[in-house]
Design an enzyme around this catalytic site. Structure first.
Site, mmCIF file in Angstrom:
data_model
loop_
_atom_site.group_PDB
_atom_site.id
_atom_site.type_symbol
_atom_site.label_atom_id
_atom_site.label_comp_id
_atom_site.label_asym_id
_atom_site.label_seq_id
_atom_site.Cartn_x
_atom_site.Cartn_y
_atom_site.Cartn_z
ATOM 1 C CE LYS A 49 -3.865 -2.381 2.293
ATOM 2 N NZ LYS A 49 -4.457 -2.790 3.579
ATOM 3 C CD GLN A 93 -3.239 -4.191 6.790
ATOM 4 O OE1 GLN A 93 -3.222 -3.118 6.128
ATOM 5 N NE2 GLN A 93 -3.979 -5.199 6.574
ATOM 6 C CG ASP A 116 -11.047 -0.060 4.314
ATOM 7 O OD1 ASP A 116 -11.903 0.044 3.492
ATOM 8 O OD2 ASP A 116 -10.211 -1.068 4.427
#
Ligand code: NDP
Length: 280
Positions: A49, A93, A116
Site C-alpha cells: 500500500k 491495518q 476504509d
C-alpha cells in the site's frame, strides 16, 4: 464464453489516473498507516500500500508498533494523527494484537480521515443510504469491477458469503443499494449449495479454500473471489477457479482480481478525503 474480470488491469488504469490528478497538486495527499505487531501478511500488505501510494505521488506516514504496544499508546497515536492537518487519511491495518480492543481503535479514527469506512459513523451512513466520507475499499472495488464490465446488479439474486464488518456486511448493503436481492451467508448457513445454485452472482469472502466448487454454480453466473488463502505455499482464493470458470459468464482470478482493486480504492479514497478536507 467466460470473461475474466481483470482487476489488475482496471486498478492500473485507476492508478495512472490518480497519478495525473496528483501531479498537479502543490500539497500532496498524505496517507498514514498504523501497523501493530509483526504479522508477516500484514507487513506485506502495508508495504504494498505504501509503495503504491508513493508511486502515485502521495506522501505516506508509516507507524509500526510492537506487538505488545498498549491500547492507550495506540489510541494516543491515532488522536495525534487526527489532529495533524497534513494527514488526510488514516488506515489501521487489521488484525490487531489480541489484547487490543479493535472497536475502541476503530472508533478513535476521525470519521473524515477514515479511509476504509471502519468508524461506526461512516458505517451508519452507509447503512442508512447516505454517503459515508468514503465507502470501504474492498466492496467499492468489487462494485467498480461490475460497473467497468457493465454487469447489471438490479433485480439479480446475489449471494455474499461472509459477514465481516470490512467485506461481507458492507458489500451486502452496497448491493442492496443497487437494487440486487441479497442473501448474506456465513459459517452457520445450512443450505449454502442450494442458495448458490439459485444465485446470478456469487461473491465469496470467507477465507476458505475450495469453498465454491463447480456444483455450487449455475451456468452463466458471475463469480467474484475475495478470499486469500495460502495452500501449499501458493495463493488461492475461495473458488475452485479451474473447474468453476467454464460455467461462469464472468469470474475474478486470484491473484489479479479483487486484491489490486482494494489497493486502488484505498488510493482513490485517500485522494477523495484530501479533496473533501481541502474543499476541492
Ligand atoms: P473474516 O474472517 O472476518 O470473515 C469471514 C466470514 O466468512 C465470516 O462471516 C464467516 O462466518 C464466513 N465463513 C467462514 N467460513 C465459512 C464457510 N465455510 N461457509 C460460509 N461462510 C463462512 O474475514 P474477512 O471478511 O476479513 O476476509 C475474508 C477473506 O477475504 C479472507 O481470506 C481475507 O484474507 C480476504 N480478504 C481479501 C481482500 C482483498 O483485497 N482481496 C480484502 C479483505 C479480505 P461467521 O461470521 O459465521 O464466522
Amino acid at each position: 464464453m467466460t470473461v475474466i474480470l481483470d482487476g489488475k488491469l482496471l486498478a492500473d488504469k485507476i492508478t495512472q489516473n490518480l497519478k495525473k490528478k496528483t501531479s498537479g497538486l502543490k500539497v500532496k495527499p498524505k496517507l498514514a498507516v498504523i501497523l501493530a505487531g509483526d504479522n508477516p501478511a500484514s507487513l506485506i500488505y502495508v508495504r504494498n500500500k505504501q509503495k503504491r501510494a508513493e508511486e502515485i505521488g502521495f506522501e505516506t506516514l508509516f507507524l509500526p508498533m510492537p506487538k505488545d504496544v498498549s491500547e492507550e499508546n495506540l489510541l494516543e497515536n491515532i488522536y495525534i494523527l487526527n489532529e495533524m492537518k497534513e494527514v488526510n487519511a488514516i488506515l489501521v491495518q487489521l488484525p490487531l494484537p489480541s489484547h487490543i480492543n479493535k472497536f475502541s481503535v476503530i472508533e478513535a479514527i476521525a470519521p473524515e480521515k477514515d479511509v476504509d469506512c471502519f468508524n461506526s459513523i461512516n458505517v451508519g451512513k452507509l447503512l442508512c443510504g447516505y454517503s459515508p466520507y468514503v465507502p470501504p475499499c474492498t466492496p467499492k472495488g468489487i462494485i467498480r469491477l461490475f460497473d467497468n464490465y457493465n454487469i447489471e446488479l438490479e433485480g439479480k439474486n446475489v449471494l455474499v458469503i461472509g459477514r465481516s464488518n470490512i467485506v461481507g456486511k458492507p458489500l451486502s448493503v452496497m448491493f442492496q443499494a443497487r437494487n440486487a436481492t441479497v442473501t448474506a451467508a456465513h459459517s452457520k448457513t445450512k443450505n449454502l449449495k442450494e442458495i448458490a445454485l439459485n444465485s446470478d452472482i456469487i461473491v465469496s469472502a470467507a477465507g476458505c479454500a475450495n469453498l465454491v466448487t463447480a456444483d455450487f454454480v449455475k451456468e452463466g453466473a458471475v463469480v467474484v473471489d475475495v478470499g486469500i488463502n495460502r495452500v501449499n505455499d501458493r495463493l488461492r482464493g475461495d473458488v475452485d477457479f479451474e473447474n468453476v470458470a467454464p460455467k461462469t459468464s464472468y469470474i475474478t482470478p486470484v491473484p489479479g482480481g479483487v486484491g489490486p482493486m482494494t489497493i486502488a480504492m484505498l488510493m482513490e479514497n485517500t485522494l477523495e478525503l484530501y479533496q473533501i478536507q481541502n474543499h476541492n
